[in-house]
Structure formats: structure tokens, C-alpha cells
Enzyme design. Structure first.
Site, PDB file in Angstrom:
ATOM      1  N   GLU B 528       0.745  -1.306  -0.043  1.00 44.99           N
ATOM      2  CA  GLU B 528      -0.199  -0.159  -0.170  1.00 44.99           C
ATOM      3  C   GLU B 528       0.737   1.318  -0.083  1.00 44.99           C
ATOM      4  O   GLU B 528       0.318   2.476   0.021  1.00 44.99           O
ATOM      5  CB  GLU B 528      -1.015  -0.122   1.242  1.00 44.99           C
ATOM      6  CG  GLU B 528      -1.897  -1.267   1.057  1.00 44.99           C
ATOM      7  CD  GLU B 528      -2.844  -1.283   2.180  1.00 44.99           C
ATOM      8  OE1 GLU B 528      -2.555  -0.911   3.443  1.00 44.99           O
ATOM      9  OE2 GLU B 528      -3.964  -1.787   2.235  1.00 44.99           O
ATOM     10  N   LYS B 640       5.636  -1.208   2.020  1.00 46.03           N
ATOM     11  CA  LYS B 640       5.285  -1.453   3.097  1.00 46.03           C
ATOM     12  C   LYS B 640       5.071  -2.932   3.426  1.00 46.03           C
ATOM     13  O   LYS B 640       5.587  -3.352   4.493  1.00 46.03           O
ATOM     14  CB  LYS B 640       3.765  -0.974   3.199  1.00 46.03           C
ATOM     15  CG  LYS B 640       3.043  -1.103   4.567  1.00 46.03           C
ATOM     16  CD  LYS B 640       1.446  -0.481   4.296  1.00 46.03           C
ATOM     17  CE  LYS B 640       0.748  -0.931   5.628  1.00 46.03           C
ATOM     18  NZ  LYS B 640      -0.857  -0.761   5.242  1.00 46.03           N
ATOM     19  N   GLN B 641       5.060  -3.689   2.344  1.00 43.71           N
ATOM     20  CA  GLN B 641       4.892  -5.115   2.715  1.00 43.71           C
ATOM     21  C   GLN B 641       5.035  -5.857   1.513  1.00 43.71           C
ATOM     22  O   GLN B 641       5.234  -5.473   0.206  1.00 43.71           O
ATOM     23  CB  GLN B 641       3.524  -5.491   3.176  1.00 43.71           C
ATOM     24  CG  GLN B 641       2.606  -5.174   2.368  1.00 43.71           C
ATOM     25  CD  GLN B 641       0.973  -5.108   2.669  1.00 43.71           C
ATOM     26  OE1 GLN B 641       0.529  -3.996   3.000  1.00 43.71           O
ATOM     27  NE2 GLN B 641       0.562  -6.318   2.808  1.00 43.71           N
TER      28      GLN B 641
END
Lengths: 815, 815
Positions: B528, B640-641
Site C-alpha cells: 500500500e 510497506k509489505q
């Protein structure tokens, strides 16, 4: 542009070169006519609601910059999202003069009217209404009224009402009110909904609770006063009215005062044939926090003076003001009646309806008139998107003033242009803070604001429009180049240049993947149908200008005005290396270019997107933003408004004509024109590349935006930017005027339907008149000494008093 | 990953392989321990608030799917923005058993406690507390309590309280309550703020007005009941309690009933040495609209049955349930004590603090236990991001269940996995509607929802995550491949396949500029920090699987199950040409690849972005989303991930090992790990490519996410996805298990600190035990007949009862 502008119905809008006239009361589109018949001076604006207060789509009185604040509640918040909403307040209404004859109220929507005419005179800005009413009792009454918002005294509005019993005597009552309307009374006043919850983002929010807290209310014999304070912003307002009644008949005055309503009621035993004349003087004063009691004193002073001068004085002054305005600002156009038959507004409409040649002149002047109404006395404020004619876009200041209104002002009303630049300078501190919040060095001006804080709740089409920084600097540069106002440049402009250049330098980076070019990522250009993109061509081009202009100005000051330079260093902490960094970033700026198509892609990914099927989209689904999720729009090649095409106008000397042609032809079929800021620019470039069919189509759309309600939202207020665009279409488009680096040039190109175009330009202290005919163009310097210009690319020196006539070849000429 | 997981303090959390224990009451982080000591069954969850009701960070009782709706007010709305907010309701609290001795209340925060122990037993799910309180009067009182939410009867919770006066007689009062707390009583209950206005988007909204409208309230001798209806959603709820008291001392019962509070108060003249034992049976029933009166009858039936069985019966049943659960689901780990000294949680922490080897086992089991608590009796609902342990993320269902929880469930609790897929199928109708609204064909599942409607108010990190469609299909395929459940595939799955494939086909287009490849634009991948991008690699890869799987399944049904095929055609209006179109789109899918770097760019523009200076960013400014405007984050290479890295796990057979290594090494330094969904995946891929240092670091972070409050937000509820990730780290990571197309393979790689790893997998009706040691791995088929597997790439047939031991070479082995 999917839709053509609807034609202007000549039965509804009789052509008149200096007036907007309606000859019948039309209840079907009150919202539109309320906007169109607004009177305003840039500070105070009153919508064209009837004196009687009914019927109204939306009562509206607006004061530029007078706003309430509110906490923006983001459904899903994130760091740095705008926090403080700002909404222009619909202030207490002073227009109301209710009329009763035999105790029966005059209400236009139901009254039996023998005669009705309402007109807004563009030569004096007075709204006049004249009607003959046959009352329910069968008595004929002549009712004549005027409404004026003074250009000379910006806190003053004037009303006159004359009532003459034509048949029989009758008790006549006029109730003159100041009223603060409360929730739910009409569209502009509140609902239970929270802010910003309505579907159309272009409209203003509503307040869930009382905005104006009553502070003062009183009435004596002829003077009534209301004072308020905004619940959240703390802004204060006072409105007061004074009255003079002239009648030979017996009469008395009664007054009443309440928190939200004060009135003076005139009861007259009117005799047939005698005219009762009531004058109402109204003054509004506002402040960021001065107690309403003090504002009340200011109102009293204004009213005392106004009464002593009388209405006729102000009407004369108003006429003088507009005479001076038109002397510099008028654009005279003559439609051709010999060939093709001009359509509505002097331009052929698809349905072939024909209007008189005067209609073109009327529409052009009406638009110019409204720029004056939006800006003349804005003084220390900006120009809201709707001027002070409605609450659309919340009364916010966007880039409209700098890009769409400044060109007109710089060349016709430079003092007003200066005010607007000064106003931006006052926002620099807030812009610095915003830059910090956005993790930047320098200053970032808010996309939309009243008080200087970013109020755009949707960052993709708001905060991301970093180009506003460059737009402001562009306007500053234009102003300085034309006026040579060094004081403004040194005292205010230079600091803005430094801080905006810093922002660009911080935002961008030298990208290895673009051969070390300086790239700007994650911004939105003017076109809001493609958001948060990399290397938006418009933004990069304008940022480059900004960087260069900053470097050039600072060097110029250093070399020539060391004292000003030291002052600037002191105020900005300017480091010696910065200027070279700006220059380098500007020199290295990446400008998207596609070799294969030979065009400037709007952004890095624009050409990768799927092309939107505009032809296959039902006309009822425009503007797209009201019918498609942003994601759907964003993933297509589809454009709300001119973007690369706008850059080609503003920075026209950085594109070859062939380049302009290729770009225009690529983007034009992709452009919906869902924004009112688009058509004027498209028309100008279409003219430049000789595409006169499109030039005319878009010109028509821009010129008729408001009068024909082309966008369907005139009820929310006038499109001031498009009105500025009308001037640009005439002067920059058909007049072919450009000014690169202060060098003014003309390449006139009249569309086939036009015979003549005449306008005047103020360049510093010189006044140049340009008179374009189909085969020749005449230049006359009316003030000043001499002015070098370019005509069709050739240098010409125009001297005071010597008119120079040169040949012109029209692009579509068959002669 | 900027931060390492903080070490688990062994003094605070004594190692115990089957329990979570605390031996002192710690008022400093009540929010954390309330979450950690939650008891729940996937339907009903109760936070670990003390029986006495005070002190609490946030009282919490949650029922999966029981929600209130509200109008989402967008600060600046646009077409298709989510309109209906959905927020899990903090339902009336039945945990309260206030204790008074000599009329002095027991309050943990101020009480003089001689002894205190609270433990959550992972073998039976019972929360036990035992303490000795020295009252203000100096009397010692032993207080023992238990709290259980039944796995066997999901509407039932059980409480016991034993009070024994150790020193002196005293009047003892126990007030057993059902209480609906109102606004402002603690964090979970309302403020004056509108919905969603708080700074941290990960937290739940608050309601501005009463949510639960009182409908029923009564109390008789031992039974108390409250019934409510949600003001907007109309959902109904009833909670009832029944009591049994055992004491030899004189006592009486008093009851009270009010709108929001009913209580049964037990007054006992307690004699020293005698034990007062109170049992409280609680039942919750909920519905979309059944009248609370009727729910009250259901509660009565549950309570009547519960009373007749007694608490001991349910504790036994609970133990049996968990015995069966652990038989299939346990992951046994043994830390090495010989070399290196295991750190906290069995893994070395940076500060070198050492915990017992049991701590690793404890943390792994605690995580697995909580997956059961989040999902076991969700039955017809999904698994919220926080299970039913808190209101974080509003109790919404995301993709977490499909991608992070399903792998565990498919291999250990396939019936629960089936329930979750069935739950998604029930949302298909809403997903079809949403697709229409987004101008698409097919179905688009909401990014976050409770009732099936999109509830994501920030589309860039919400609706734009189209990958949820493919994630759901991925989970469906895994489930069907492992269980061979054709009934689910034909009756429910096939329709989902058709509608999701249609969506992808409609979304994408064949791009000339990508050599005619099929491109997907304007979507957001799992990461995100990069939103609304073109050709997100994860999305394209997963969409390709979706398209292929749909085409393959439909062809398979057509060729082999014509009746089911006809049925599917009837339900979906499937056209014969569609399947070929899906196949073609899948075959033509564009997968970003950068020749120069040899990596898969996360999206078309990822590599163009400036690299975020993670090293230069203060640790206090993570997670970035709380300290930087989205625009600032989006214009950088910062993650973010896991995104590409997640695709490399889910679709591991589509990447070579070298490719995985290059991708991992590129993305790992850019990954902040600001999401709790990241570390587990990073650990698995790090293990696969032999980067055991990172594998261990990330494993540690994932395993300790909740117990060590690594993200600082455990107070809002457990991170269920990360808990599922813990199982994945062990089985897929260190166990090296993969299942491509139903073929199970193992390439075990133990980190240096581990000696042993044993787990069991249910494959259809076979049960395989895998026992990994440092030098060998043993396979044993405990149920079923024979199972072909791959061990280190070689085919092995494992037969029932014959253990197969094969050598393993550990990546970091020096032996």
C-alpha cells in the site's frame, strides 16, 4: 468536447450590445437567472433574487473571503490530509423589499404581470427591473426598482423602489428587511448532513449547525442593523441599512428587530398616479475578528456618507467607473451578416437558429463585465472560482485567477492584477508551513483555500496539483514583464520566487533512468482525469520556467540591486549555491516526448493507457466525474481539460507550430471538456494552428458557458475563469496576441463569421488599440510614446498618434 | 524491516510450552494483555478484562459480523466511493463479576495482592486467574476464576468464581452483571467525533450516537437478560446469563434490571475457610433482524442445556476439542541449546537476553491457538483482521483469511476452510453489483467489508486492490487441490471463477505498447505504499492464475460433468467464447521484467521512482503512513509489505530460484515492514534462497508480532494474519513445504538455532507427519493409504505406517 454549447435563445435573451435583458419572468430556471443577474464588486456580491424575496432557487449574498471553518472529517484519514475546511458564508440578505398592495404580496411566480423587464446594464452595473402588476383586486401597479453594488465604495449597495398606482388608490406596504436565513430555508442553507457529503464535489458543503451567531440587532426609525460572528472561524460581520422615502401620500414607518431579522416597514396610503419612491442604502463590513459593534460604527459612517451623497451620485460614479473600465477593457466584435448567417450569439449553432449580430457583442461584453464584478474590489482577497455570485467550490481561490483572469487584468487593469499578486504573497507563510508538512523545503501553495491553508480534501485532484506554485510565478512574471513593477518584484515577488524554486528542487530528482534528467513525480497536472502521475508535461514545463525565473531574478538583483538582494537573503536565508542548483534543475528538466507519435505525452504513462471510447459513451454520462469511479477514469486516455494544450498557450515560444499541431490533434479527440477551464484554451490553440472550425466551436462554448448554461451548473455561480477565457479567446485567439518575455506580437486570425475585432491593451503606461479587420489590422498607440510590436512575425514600431495599418491574411480566406 | 522485534521478557512471560502466563498484575499495558488473554471461538470473543470490570484499557466483547452501519461522509465525494460504513459493535459485556469483601471492592490496580497468576491454557482454551488479596481491613482472601468461550457451543461462555476467606469471616458480595456501556466510558465507546476522523486509519471508528437500542431487559432470581437492536443496521442481539451458587454459608440473591444493565447480586456471610463458588453461564445470540424476544428464547434454551450439563462437562468438551485440534495442527519446535544460546522466544535477540528453549514452542503454539480462536466457529462469517479480539480495522474481512489463514486451515482444519470459502460465495451477489458500479463486467469483491458491500473509504489503498479477486480464487484452488472437494467447486467455486475471470478480462486490455500483451492498469497491489499503478506484478501474476484456473475448471466441467456445466451456464449466462478469451488473456498477460536488473519490477513505474532513504529516516518516523503524506510515500521506492516477494511464495513454481534471489535482494532493503503481513512472507522466501539470517530475523518478527507487541498496536487486537504467517514460517519456511498443483514437496531448512521441527498435514483424508531434524527428515503417514511427495526434489511414496527417513542438508550446516 462532447457537447456543443446550446444556442442562446434570442426570444429569451434579446440581443443588446450593452445589456443583459429578459422580458418575461421565467420561473423554470431561477437558479440560472439569479446567477446571471448578480451584481457585485469583487468584495460584495448579490445574486439576482427578486426584491420580494420569493421565489428563489437560492438566496445569495456573498462577501469575498468571509468564511466559516470546519474540521474536515476524512472517511479514512492519512497524514497531511487537509484538516480545516473553509466555506464561504451566505451572509444576511439585505436585498429584501417586500411589496404589498391591498395587503396582497407581489410574488413574481404567481403575479399577473402586464409588463416585465429586467436588465443588467453593462455600462453602469445597475440591475433594473420594471413591471406592471395587476393585483388580485384588479388594480394596476407600476413597480420599478434598481439594485447596485458600488464599485467606488466597496462596502456599499444601493436599492431604489418606485411604486405607482396606475389604477385606483390602495394601501401600499414595503417591508425592507435584513434577514439571516436559517437552516433548510433554501439550498444554500444547511441540512442534517455533515460537511461535504453531497454527490457533486463542485458544490459547496452545508453546515450542520448555526454558523452566524447573533451579536447585534437593532432598528430605529429608518436604520436597521444586524451583526454576527462565525461560530468557528470567528470572523465578524455587520450589515446595516438606511432608508429614504419620498411620497406625497400619508405614510408611517414601523420597525422591528430580532436576532436574525430587522425590518423597516413603510405603510403608505397611496394615491393613484403618485409615485412612492423608497431608497435603501446598505453597508456590509467584515473582519477577521473586530467586534461587530465596531463594524456597526463603520457601517454607520458608510451609510451617513451615502445618504448625504444620494443614489444619483453613486449611479453617476458607477457609470464613470465603468466608462473608464470599458475604455481599457472593451472588446468590440462585429459578426458578419453577409455570409453563412451567424447563429446564436453571432456564431452558427447546430440547429441553425440565427441570432442578431449584436448577440456576439453582448455575450463577449457580458463575460468581461463579470470579470470586473469578480475582481475589481477584491482588494486584499483573491478571486474565487465563482466570484461572489454563488457558493460553488466553497468560495475558494484556485489557480483560476493567476492563469485565466490575470492575463485580462495585466493588460487592462494592472492595479487589480497587483492586488491579486499581493494577496498571494500574504499566503506565503502558510505555504511554507504546508511545504514542511509535505516533507518539502520551500513553499507549497494550497490548491484551494480561503485563509491560506490547504482545503482540498481529495489530494489526488487537489494537493497533488503542485503546478499551482508555477502558475502563481507565471502570473507574477507576466505582470512584471508588462508593467515593469520592480517594487512588487523586489519586495514581494522575489521571496515567492525563492521559496517556490526551492520546492521544485526538493520535489524533483535527477533520474538515472531518464539519462540524468530532472524528474518530478507524483503530481497532478491541470487535467484532473489523470492524477498522481510522473513527469506531467505541463508541470515540468511550468516548473522549469519557475526555476529559471527564480535564478534569473536573484542574479539580476545581486548584480544590479545589491541592497534588495541583501534584504532577500536576510528574509529567505538564501544560500549562494541555491541559484545554480535551480538553474541546473531547470536546464536538466525532463520534458516527455514520444518519438513515434511526435507528441509530448501528458505524463510518463499517458500513452500506455487504454483510450476511452468517448464516441461510445452516452452523452448523458458526461461529465464523466459524476458517472464513473475515479479509478475507471484514471486508467484511460481521457482528458477533463487542456493540459499539454494549455502549456502550449502559456509557453507558446517553447513549441514549434508543427509541434503544437501534432499535440493538439492528438489530445483534442481525448478531451471531454468536462471542465469549464478547457474550451477557451482549446480555441486559442486551434486558432493558432489554423483549425478554425474547432477554434469557433470552442470559442462558442467558452463564450456561452454562462449565458447558455453550457455546463448545467450556472445556478452555483458564474464561471469566472471561463469569462477570463472569453477575453483570451478574443485577444490571444482571434487577435493572435502573444507576449513572450515582454515582447508583444500579433497574428490575427478571424473566424469566418467575424468581420471585426477591436481591443485595447495597457502595456506599462502605454495604451495600444488593435483593430482587426478581415484584410488588415490597424495599430494605434493612444497613450504613451512608442511601442515595438511584432505583426505576423515582423517588427513594427507603433508611435503615439500614428496609426499603422498592416495586411492580414485570414486562414480560411477565399478572397 | 527497520525494526527488529523487541525481545520477549522472560520475567514478564515465563516460558511454558502450553500456556501463556503472567505472574504479576501489570497496569502499564492493559491494552496489550487484554488482547493477549482474550478467549474466543471465532464467533464470540471476550477481551482479557478483569472480572471486576476495572481497570481496563478497553472493555471488549465482540461477535463476528455483528455490526452497525453508517453513511460514509467523504470530505470530497466522487462517484462510486464506498457509501456504507460497517463497524463491528462492542456488544454488552457479560464478563463482569464484581467482588466486594467487607463492602470493599477488589480492584487489581490498587489491591494488595499476595499472589497473582493469570494463564491462558492452550490445551483447553480456559483463562484462569488465581490470586490472594489482602483487603484494606487486612483479611486475606483467595480468589480463583475461570473464563471460557465454548468451541463446542458457539453461543455459550462460562465463568466460575471461587472466593475463600483465608483470614477471618466477612460479608462477601459478588455482583454479576450484563452491561451495555455507553459513550465515553472507555476507548471503544464513542466521542463527539464523526466516524473515521481519528488519525490512525488502522483503528475503528467511533459512533456519534447510541448504537444499541434497548429492546429487552429483565432479571429474575438467577437469570438476567438484555436485548438490543442496532439503530442503523437493524441487527439484533440478546445476551442472557444464568447463575449457580454453591456455598454452605448464609446467602441471598438480589436482582436489578435497567435498559443497559441487569445484575444478579449474591450476598454471602462468608465464613473463614469455606469456599463460595459461583458459576455464570452466558449465552449470546445474534441475527440480522430476528426480534430480540425470539433471540431471548434461544438464549434460554442454550442456558437451560448448559446448566443441565454443568461447567465441568464443557471444560472437558473444550479440552477434547483442543486435543483434536492440536493433533492435526500442532507444530513442535525444539530450540538448540548447544550452540549460540537461543535468545528470547528461543531466538537470539540483539540485546543477547536469553530465554528458555520452551519459549519458542510457547510462542509458536500461542499463535496457532489464536487462529483457532479467530476462525473455529466463524461458521457462516469470515475471519476479521483482528479475529474477535478487538475492533481494529472495524472488524472487517480483508484478504487476510484467504492468503494468510487459509493455508493453515486447508492443511489442518479443512472444514473451517470450506466455511470461509462458502462465506465468500455468499458475497458474490454484492460483488457483482460492485462490479457494475465500477463499470465492469463480472464480480469485484470488496477490499474490506462485513456485509458484502465495499467499506473502504480510501480507494487508493482499498477498492484499487483488485487483487482480492485473485486471492479468493487462489484460496479456492488450494482448498480444492488438497481436499478434492468437487461439490464445493461445482456448486459454489465455479460461479466465483466465472465472475472473477470476467472481471479481469474486462479490466485489462491488449496493449500495443507492450507488444500486444494483456495489461492491467490502475490497481493497487498488496504493497500500500505504491498505489494505483499499472501492471502490478503481483496482481498480473495472480490474475493470470485466476483466468487460467477459470478456463481450466470450466473446460473440465464441460468435458466431464456436463450436468454441472449446464447448471453453471444457466447461473452465469456463460458464453462459449468466454473461456477462450480468458485463456488468451491469461496466456498474454504482461509480467513486468527489467532486463538490466534481472528483476520483476513491482509495477510499470516502480523503478522510475526515487529510492527512499530508509537508513536516513528516524526510527520514530515508522510506520511511514503515520508520518508522511501518501503523495510523499507514493513517489518513492519504498515498500510497506511483501508484494513481488509474496507472489514468489504463492506462485513459487513460476520463478526460478535465481530469480527469487534477485527479486528478494532488490526488494528487501526497500521494505519497511510497516505491515504485519510482511515479515512471515519475507522469512519464507529468505529461507528458500538460503538467506538464513534474514529468515530468522523475519521469523522472529512474525512470531513475536503479538506477544512482544512488535507493531505497538496489539491493544487493538491480535494480528490474525501474522499468526497464520507463523504457521507458514514454520511449515512453508523452515519445513520447506510447497504444494504446486496439489503436488506436495519439502525442502526443509532449519535455522541454526533450531534442532527439530515436527508438524502434521491433512491432505484429503490422509494425515502426514513430518519430523525435521538437522540431518534428516522423517515422514510418517498416520492416516490414509499412501501419499506421493517430493523430498528435496525427489519423488517419494509415503505409505501408511511406514516411516521414511531421508537426509537433509541444512543451508548453514558446518557439520
Amino acid at each position: 468536447m462532447r457537447r456543443e454549447a446550446p444556442p442562446l435563445d434570442p426570444r429569451r435573451w434579446p440581443a443588446a450590445p450593452w445589456r443583459l435583458v429578459e422580458t418575461a419572468h421565467e420561473p423554470a430556471d431561477l437558479g440560472v437567472t439569479e446567477t446571471l443577474f448578480s451584481v457585485a464588486n469583487g468584495y460584495l456580491g448579490m445574486r439576482g433574487n427578486p426584491e420580494e424575496g420569493r421565489d428563489a432557487h437560492a438566496h445569495g449574498t456573498f462577501i469575498n473571503g468571509f468564511h466559516e471553518t470546519w474540521d474536515i472529517h476524512h472517511a479514512e484519514a492519512a497524514f497531511g490530509f487537509a484538516r480545516t475546511g473553509q466555506t464561504i458564508v451566505n451572509v444576511p440578505d439585505a436585498k429584501v423589499l417586500k411589496l404589498y398592495v391591498d395587503d396582497e404580496p407581489l410574488i413574481l411566480g404567481t403575479a399577473d404581470l402586464e409588463h416585465y423587464e429586467r436588465s443588467l446594464d453593462l455600462r453602469d452595473g445597475v440591475l433594473r427591473r420594471s413591471l406592471i402588476w395587476r393585483t388580485p383586486a384588479g388594480k394596476r401597479v407600476q413597480v420599478d426598482s434598481t439594485r447596485t453594488v458600488s464599485m467606488v465604495e466597496r462596502h456599499l449597495a444601493l436599492f431604489t423602489l418606485e411604486v405607482t398606482m396606475l389604477g385606483g388608490d390602495a394601501p401600499v406596504v414595503v417591508s425592507s428587511q435584513l434577514i439571516n436565513r436559517q437552516d433548510g430555508e433554501d439550498e444554500y442553507h444547511v441540512s442534517e448532513h455533515a460537511m461535504g457529503s453531497r454527490g457533486d464535489p463542485r458544490k459547496a458543503s452545508r453546515f450542520p449547525a448555526r454558523v452566524l451567531l447573533p451579536r447585534i440587532s437593532y432598528a430605529d426609525a429608518l436604520r436597521t442593523t444586524l451583526g454576527f460572528q462565525c461560530a468557528r472561524s470567528g470572523m465578524t460581520l455587520c450589515v446595516a441599512a438606511d432608508h429614504a422615502i419620498e411620497t406625497e401620500d400619508h405614510h408611517e414607518v414601523v420597525h422591528r428587530a430580532g436576532d436574525d431579522l430587522v425590518k423597516a416597514v413603510f405603510r403608505v396610503d397611496a394615491t393613484r398616479g403618485r409615485t412612492l419612491r423608497l431608497t435603501k442604502y446598505v453597508s456590509y463590513h467584515t473582519s477577521r475578528g473586530v467586534p461587530p459593534r465596531e463594524l456597526s460604527d463603520r457601517c454607520d459612517r458608510t451609510l451617513d456618507r451615502a445618504r448625504s451623497h444620494g443614489v444619483a451620485h453613486y449611479h453617476r460614479a458607477q457609470r464613470e467607473w465603468f466608462d473608464a473600465f470599458w475604455r481599457d477593457a472593451d472588446v468590440e466584435v462585429a459578426a458578419r451578416v453577409d455570409g453563412g448567417g451567424p447563429g446564436a450569439a453571432g456564431m452558427p449553432a447546430r440547429d441553425g437558429r440565427v441570432a442578431s449580430p449584436e448577440a456576439l457583442q453582448q455575450t463577449v461584453r457580458y463575460n468581461i463585465f463579470n470579470i470586473a464584478q469578480a475582481s475589481a474590489r477584491a482588494d486584499q482577497q483573491g478571486v474565487p472560482a465563482k466570484g461572489v455570485t454563488g457558493s460553488g467550490y466553497e468560495g475558494h481561490y484556485f489557480w483560476d485567477a493567476e492563469v485565466y483572469v490575470l492575463p485580462f487584468l495585466v493588460y487592462t487593469q494592472p492595479e487589480i492584477a497587483r492586488n491579486l499578486l499581493h494577496f498571494r504573497r500574504r499566503m506565503l507563510r502558510a505555504a511554507r508551513q504546508r511545504a514542511r508538512e509535505m516533507a518539502h523545503f520551500g513553499a507549497l501553495f494550497p490548491w484551494r483555500t480561503i485563509n491560506g491553508e490547504e482545503a482540498s480534501a481529495y489530494y489526488a485532484a487537489g494537493t497533488a496539483q503542485y503546478h499551482i506554485n508555477a502558475d502563481i510565478i507565471y502570473a507574477l512574471r507576466k505582470y512584471v514583464e508588462i508593467t515593469d513593477d520592480k517594487a512588487l518584484l523586489f519586495n514581494e515577488g522575489a521571496e515567492m520566487l525563492v521559496e517556490t524554486a526551492r520546492l521544485w528542487l526538493d520535489l524533483g530528482f535527477y533520474s538515472k533512468r531518464q539519462n540524468g534528467k530532472f524528474c518530478l513525480h507524483g503530481v497532478t497536472g491541470p487535467d484532473e482525469y489523470n492524477t498522481v502521475v510522473n513527469n506531467n508535461a505541463y508541470t515540468n514545463l511550468m516548473a522549469r520556467e519557475n526555476l529559471w525565473c527564480a535564478a534569473q531574478t536573484v542574479r539580476y538583483m545581486r548584480d544590479n540591486f545589491p541592497e534588495h538582494f541583501q534584504n532577500l537573503k536576510h528574509r529567505t536565508g538564501l544560500d549562494s549555491g541555491e541559484v545554480e542548483q535551480w538553474q541546473k534543475a531547470g536546464d536538466s528538466m525532463y520534458i516527455p516526448y514520444d518519438e513515434e507519435l511526435g507528441i509530448n505525452p501528458q505524463d510518463d504513462n499517458f500513452l500506455d493507457r487504454e483510450v476511452w471510447d468517448i464516441e461510445g459513451t452516452p452523452r448523458s454520462r458526461f461529465p464523466l466525474l459524476l458517472y464513473y469511479h475515479p479509478l475507471v477514469i484514471y486508467r484511460h486516455q481521457v482528458i477533463k481539460q487542456a493540459d499539454v494544450v494549455l502549456a502550449m498557450f502559456l509557453l507558446g515560444d517553447e513549441f514549434s507550430l508543427a509541434q503544437k499541431k501534432r499535440n493538439f490533434e492528438y489530445y483534442d479527440p481525448l478531451t471531454t471538456g468536462d471542465s469549464s477551464l478547457s474550451a477557451c484554451i482549446q480555441s486559442i490553440i486551434a486558432t493558432e494552428i489554423g483549425d478554425m472550425a474547432n477554434a469557433l466551436k470552442y470559442a462558442r462554448y467558452a463564450v456561452l458557458m454562462d449565458l447558455a448554461d453550457a455546463g448545467g451548473n450556472v445556478k452555483d455561480g458564474c464561471h469566472i475563469a471561463s469569462m477570463g477565457g472569453t477575453w483570451m479567446v478574443m485577444v490571444h485567439g482571434f487577435g493572435g496576441m502573444r507576449d513572450y518575455g515582454g515582447q508583444i506580437s500579433f497574428t490575427p486570425r478571424l473566424p469566418a463569421i467575424m468581420n471585426r475585432l477591436r481591443f485595447r491593451l495597457t502595456v506599462g503606461n502605454q495604451l495600444l488599440e488593435v483593430d482587426v479587420a478581415r484584410k488588415e489590422c490597424t495599430y494605434l498607440l493612444k497613450e504613451g510614446t512608442e511601442l515595438p510590436i511584432l505583426h505576423m512575425g515582423k517588427e513594427v514600431l507603433v508611435r503615439r498618434g500614428e496609426s499603422v495599418t498592416l495586411p492580414v491574411r485570414q486562414p480560411d480566406s477565399t478572397e
